[in-house]
Design a protein around this motif. Sequence first.
Motif, PDB file in Angstrom:
ATOM      1  N   SER A  74      59.335  11.272  -9.028  1.00  0.00           N
ATOM      2  CA  SER A  74      57.905  11.595  -8.993  1.00  0.00           C
ATOM      3  C   SER A  74      57.115  10.712  -8.038  1.00  0.00           C
ATOM      4  N   TYR A  75      57.534   9.451  -7.888  1.00  0.00           N
ATOM      5  CA  TYR A  75      56.826   8.500  -7.037  1.00  0.00           C
ATOM      6  C   TYR A  75      57.818   7.704  -6.201  1.00  0.00           C
ATOM      7  N   LYS A  87      55.631  16.112   0.906  1.00  0.00           N
ATOM      8  CA  LYS A  87      56.250  16.448  -0.392  1.00  0.00           C
ATOM      9  C   LYS A  87      55.775  15.514  -1.510  1.00  0.00           C
ATOM     10  N   PHE A  88      55.348  14.300  -1.137  1.00  0.00           N
ATOM     11  CA  PHE A  88      54.914  13.304  -2.119  1.00  0.00           C
ATOM     12  C   PHE A  88      53.477  12.862  -1.801  1.00  0.00           C
ATOM     13  N   LYS A  89      52.591  13.834  -1.717  1.00  0.00           N
ATOM     14  CA  LYS A  89      51.194  13.576  -1.358  1.00  0.00           C
ATOM     15  C   LYS A  89      50.567  12.608  -2.362  1.00  0.00           C
ATOM     16  N   ASN A  90      50.069  11.481  -1.859  1.00  0.00           N
ATOM     17  CA  ASN A  90      49.461  10.421  -2.683  1.00  0.00           C
ATOM     18  C   ASN A  90      50.413   9.873  -3.754  1.00  0.00           C
ATOM     19  N   LYS A  91      51.707   9.966  -3.477  1.00  0.00           N
ATOM     20  CA  LYS A  91      52.697   9.438  -4.414  1.00  0.00           C
ATOM     21  C   LYS A  91      53.704   8.533  -3.710  1.00  0.00           C
ATOM     22  N   ILE A  92      53.335   8.080  -2.508  1.00  0.00           N
ATOM     23  CA  ILE A  92      54.120   7.071  -1.798  1.00  0.00           C
ATOM     24  C   ILE A  92      53.214   5.863  -1.621  1.00  0.00           C
ATOM     25  N   ILE A  93      53.649   4.737  -2.157  1.00  0.00           N
ATOM     26  CA  ILE A  93      52.839   3.525  -2.181  1.00  0.00           C
ATOM     27  C   ILE A  93      53.624   2.405  -1.520  1.00  0.00           C
TER      28      ILE A  93
END
Length: 191
Positions: A82-83, A100-106
Motif C-alpha cells: 500500500s505504501y 501507481k502509488f499517488k501520494n503513497k511514496i515517502i
Amino acid sequence: MVNIAIFASGNGSNFQSIVDSYKQNKLFVNKIILITNRKNCYASQRAIDNNIKNYNFLLSNYKDKREYEESILKVLQKENISYIFLAGYMTMITDILINKFKNKIINIHPSLLPSFKGKDAVRDALNYKVYLTGFTIHYVNEEMDSGQIIFQKEVKVYKNDNIDTLRLRIQEQEHIYYWKIINKIIKGEEV
C-alpha cells in the motif's frame, strides 16, 4: 493494517529502526518487504537477519528504467503493498511507480528542504557553514527532493562537526521519528 515496502541502497540503518519498531509491535503494519538496488548492500543483510523478504533489482539487468520499475511494480502488486517508504534509496523514482502509488511514496532526506537537495546534503550543509540542518520527510514526485513536506526536525551543526559526526546525529533523530511518522501516515492521522 497495511503492507509496506522499504526501498534502500546502502547500510539500511533507517530500515533497521523501522523493522525494530515493527518487531516491538509499535508500527501498525501487517508486513514489511525490502526493495534494494545494489548488490550486497548491508540493508539486504539486515533483511535476512530479521526474516524480512528482500527483492534486489539491479538497473543494469534491465534494458531501461521503465522495464526496471515495471518489474518492481509487479512485485509490489504481488505483495499487496500500500505504501513505499524510501530510506537511503539512491535512485530517482519515475512516473511508473509515482502514478501507481499517488501520494503513497515517502522519502526521508538529510537536510531541511528545500535546502541541500541531492546526495551530498550533509557535506553541503557543512560547506555552507549553516548552524542548523536536520532531516525532512516528504512525498515523492518526479523532481528530486521536491515533494510536499510532511515533517522536519532540526539538528544543530557544531563547529567541530565533520560529515560523519553530523550524519550520525541526523540519523539518530531519523531513527526516532521516521517510524512514528510512518504510523501517522498509514493511519491517516495529522502529522
